[in-house]
Design an enzyme around this catalytic site. Structure first.
Site, PDB file in Angstrom:
ATOM      1  N   HIS A 136       0.873  -1.316   0.062  1.00 40.41           N
ATOM      2  CA  HIS A 136      -0.034   0.040  -0.026  1.00 40.41           C
ATOM      3  C   HIS A 136       1.009   1.382   0.222  1.00 40.41           C
ATOM      4  CE1 HIS A 136      -2.806   3.052   1.636  1.00 40.41           C
ATOM      5  NE2 HIS A 136      -3.885   2.246   1.287  1.00 40.41           N
ATOM      6  N   ASP A 214       2.308  -4.697   8.080  1.00 48.11           N
ATOM      7  CA  ASP A 214       0.965  -3.882   7.713  1.00 48.11           C
ATOM      8  C   ASP A 214       0.058  -4.894   7.997  1.00 48.11           C
ATOM      9  OD1 ASP A 214      -1.085  -2.567   6.898  1.00 48.11           O
ATOM     10  OD2 ASP A 214      -0.182  -1.796   5.024  1.00 48.11           O
ATOM     11  N   GLN A 217      -5.224  -5.472   6.765  1.00 45.95           N
ATOM     12  CA  GLN A 217      -6.238  -6.587   6.172  1.00 45.95           C
ATOM     13  C   GLN A 217      -6.066  -7.815   6.882  1.00 45.95           C
ATOM     14  OE1 GLN A 217      -8.258  -5.700   3.853  1.00 45.95           O
ATOM     15  NE2 GLN A 217      -7.442  -3.850   3.357  1.00 45.95           N
ATOM     16  N   LYS A 240     -11.319  -0.746   9.398  1.00 46.86           N
ATOM     17  CA  LYS A 240     -11.555  -2.121   8.884  1.00 46.86           C
ATOM     18  C   LYS A 240     -12.136  -3.239   9.807  1.00 46.86           C
ATOM     19  CE  LYS A 240      -7.651  -0.762   5.743  1.00 46.86           C
ATOM     20  NZ  LYS A 240      -8.734  -0.208   4.527  1.00 46.86           N
ATOM     21  N   CYS A 381      -4.585   2.386  -3.855  1.00 46.79           N
ATOM     22  CA  CYS A 381      -3.458   2.691  -3.195  1.00 46.79           C
ATOM     23  C   CYS A 381      -2.441   1.663  -3.483  1.00 46.79           C
ATOM     24  CB  CYS A 381      -3.511   3.272  -1.552  1.00 46.79           C
ATOM     25  SG  CYS A 381      -4.667   4.496  -1.386  1.00 46.79           S
TER      26      CYS A 381
END
Length: 425
Positions: A136, A214, A217, A240, A381
């Site tokens: 991202h 990261d 998700q 999210k 992104c």
């Protein structure tokens, strides 16, 4: 309480979990263009359960005061709620101490804290920052800014034939001895691919490099244990995972956080302030200057309570089931290309990015919106990844806990109709 009781009453399945939790999400009851909303953009942001909305309202209605600064009753209650949320979020990701968890505005700020506080203090000319082409932009641009200031170089590894991050290339790059930090996604926001984080952490540790993950998700759909992941830092956003916008987390190993200088200065993050110099508080306060997002942190705490009541193992099963239906359904449509590995251990996420031969992703998404179907289109992104895939954009459908198998079927039917509309035009 109702969700907790329902979760305990029966083992969840795709249909039963979605049916049980759907009434908790008021935004899903609306119509778009006269059609019932079919929300498949949870990879961008999930909808919020009533319990999260009420927790935030309760703070503003009853406990609205600043934290850590007052001794009056409202301030004490606000501080207790804020720090309780920190403890619950820390427990949710398996942190051994809530002192290792920093509340941030979002995952982007968490990456920037590491890039600037750690990177500016530790990187020098000739050093390398290793990322992947699938990252991202939030895990690329901060490193580019820091590289420009330190003389370090940002270097990217590519993907395997199944569009997973090439761990062998990571190992080879680290073997050269110039990489000081590796920054990678845990689950891809385009491909849905899962990084074998513990194995990558072992490779980094053996080479003397730091690892940032990261987890934007993976936080919503997988049980997370930061100790098992093995990273030096983990970042994620609340929005999210049923939480509000404007709040995220940065977790770090305690010795790593303690060695990092502040990223921003201001109130709350200090020990003693003089005219010419100051000393700073230990983490996490050192990285939380100014008035924090109090209501948002409380909402984050309520969100992890909600997910814990369902059970993250049940959430993961649902993601796998509905994601498999989505992937296979898309693959069965003539002219559709789906990105990332097939459903299975290396693809636990329910999201699926795709393109239709001869059609632009935005045209498809616009026509779907007319049928009440919300999907995302664009580069998500992740422009370097789309360049590597040889496309400028893709459409992405991302179900979540409130998405049923029937809704996946409905989406596939609307997609087929949209494709036929363009073919007939």
């Amino acid at each position: 309480a109702a969700v907790r009781a329902a979760a305990a009453a029966a083992p969840p399945t795709t249909a039963s979990l979605a049916d049980r939790v759907r009434p908790d999400f008021p935004a899903l009851a609306q119509e778009v263009g006269g059609r019932p909303l079919l929300y498949l953009d949870s990879g961008a942001t999930s909808q919020k359960p009533v319990s999260v909305l009420r927790a935030m309202d309760a703070y503003y209605e009853r406990d609205n005061a600043n934290v850590h600064r007052g001794v009056h009753a409202l301030a004490a209650r606000a501080t207790a709620s804020y720090e309780s949320a920190r403890a619950r979020v820390a427990a949710f990701i398996g942190a051994s101490s809530d002192r290792d968890l920093v509340f941030t505005r979002n995952a982007t700020e968490g990456i920037n804290i590491v890039a600037h506080a750690w990177g500016l203090a530790n990187l020098k000319p000739g050093d390398e920052i290793l990322v992947s082409v699938a990252e991202h932009h939030s895990n690329l641009v901060p490193w580019q800014l820091v590289a420009a200031r330190t003389g370090a170089r940002v270097r990217a590894v590519g993907l395997t034939p199944t569009q997973e991050i090439d761990v062998g290339a990571v190992r080879d790059a680290l073997h050269e001895g110039r990489v000081k930090i590796v920054a990678l996604q845990h689950v891809g926001n385009v491909t849905g691919a899962l990084l074998p984080a513990a194995a990558v952490a072992d490779i980094c540790r053996a080479a003397g490099a730091r690892l940032l993950l990261d987890c934007c998700q993976s936080l919503p759909g997988l049980p997370l244990d930061v100790a098992a992941l093995g990273a030096d830092w983990v970042v994620a956003s609340a929005h999210k995972a049923c939480g509000p916008t404007g709040i995220g987390l940065l977790w770090g190993k305690p010795d790593v956080l303690e060695a990092m200088p502040p990223f921003m200065g201001g109130g709350e993050m200090i020990d003693h302030v003089g005219i010419e110099s100051s000393t700073f508080a230990p983490p996490p306060a050192r990285f939380e200057p100014g008035t924090p997002p109090i209501a948002e942190a409380i909402g984050f705490g309520a969100a992890v309570d909600y997910l814990n009541a369902i059970g993250m193992d049940a959430v993961a099963r649902h993601e796998a089931e509905v994601g498999g239906l989505l992937y296979e359904g898309l693959r069965s449509i003539n002219g559709v290309t789906v990105y990332g590995p097939p459903p299975g251990p290396t693809r636990p996420a329910a999201l699926a990015s795709f393109n239709v031969s001869g059609l632009h992703a935005t045209d498809i998404s616009t026509l779907l919106d007319g049928a009440g179907v919300a999907v995302r289109s664009g580069h998500h992104c992740a422009q370097p990844l789309h360049a590597a895939l040889g496309v400028s954009a893709s459409a992405r459908a991302s179900p979540y806990i409130y998405t049923s198998a029937g809704e996946v079927d409905a989406f596939l039917g609307e997609l087929k109709s949209a494709i036929q509309f363009f073919r007939d035009a």
